[in-house]
Scaffold this active site. Structure first.
Site: not given
Length: 216
Positions: A170, A12, A10
């Site tokens: 995250d 961001d 991922d």
């Protein structure tokens, strides 16, 4: 110990701390239409499902607001020119990616950020370490996460085998994405969600800092 030779990240909250630039762009767009602004913590909760959903959550009334599409367009235009104002890689990320590539691992990024911004940020911050960057591109038939499409497209472009790939993210969206793509998931704890939240959403494997990914 299981060996992975392909890492799908991922963006961001995982590789880049983009929160302040996302908050600035969101609040800039809201100001242009006289809408109330949001705190940094609000934006942290809003992100994860792509730019449109970020603005659905930020604009009063969401998509039912008659100025929603204009606010969304304003966000996109502003963010394209300000995505690198204060955004930086998290400490240890550059070293992690360099070591993975040195070891012969393949590296890709999949994001719900719109495609142009995803590609621009990866070219700027990770020009020699991220081989493939896939952003939101539903116009091309690639559904955004948590659908597995971006992961499958990244594996296709890399020519990589899903059997030796791992997904790193995250958020709860990343956990669902990995599950949909039938990949193991490592949840990082320096991003936009905390450990308890991730546990409640099915996380089973954690990294406290980037170097941990080299040992898992």
């Amino acid at each position: 110990m299981r060996h992975w030779n392909t890492y799908i990240f991922d963006l961001d909250g995982t590789l880049l701390d983009t929160l302040d630039d996302l908050a600035a762009a969101t609040n800039y767009a809201l100001r242009q239409y006289g809408m109330p602004e949001h705190t940094r913590d609000d934006i942290r909760r809003f992100v994860g499902n792509g730019v449109r959903m970020l603005m659905v959550r930020a604009v009063p009334g969401g998509e039912q607001n008659p100025q929603f599409e204009d606010a969304l367009a304003t966000f996109r235009e502003y963010y394209l020119h300000h995505a690198q104002d204060v955004t930086v890689p998290y400490p240890g990320i550059a070293e992690l990616l360099s070591e993975l590539r040195r070891c012969g691992c393949r590296v890709a990024v999949v994001s719900n950020k719109f495609c142009a911004a995803t590609e621009t940020l990866c070219r700027h911050f990770f020009p020699t370490t991220v081989e493939v960057a896939i952003g939101e591109n539903e116009a091309a038939g690639i559904r955004r996460k948590p659908a597995p499409d971006t992961v499958n497209e990244a594996l296709r472009q890399l020519g990589a085998d899903a059997a030796t790939a791992v997904y790193v993210g995250d958020s709860e969206v990343d956990i669902l994405t990995a599950r949909a793509a039938h990949l193991p998931c490592i949840s990082v704890l320096w991003g936009f969600r905390d450990r308890q939240f991730l546990l409640e959403h099915g996380a089973t494997c954690f990294a406290n800092r980037p170097a941990d990914l080299l040992r898992l």
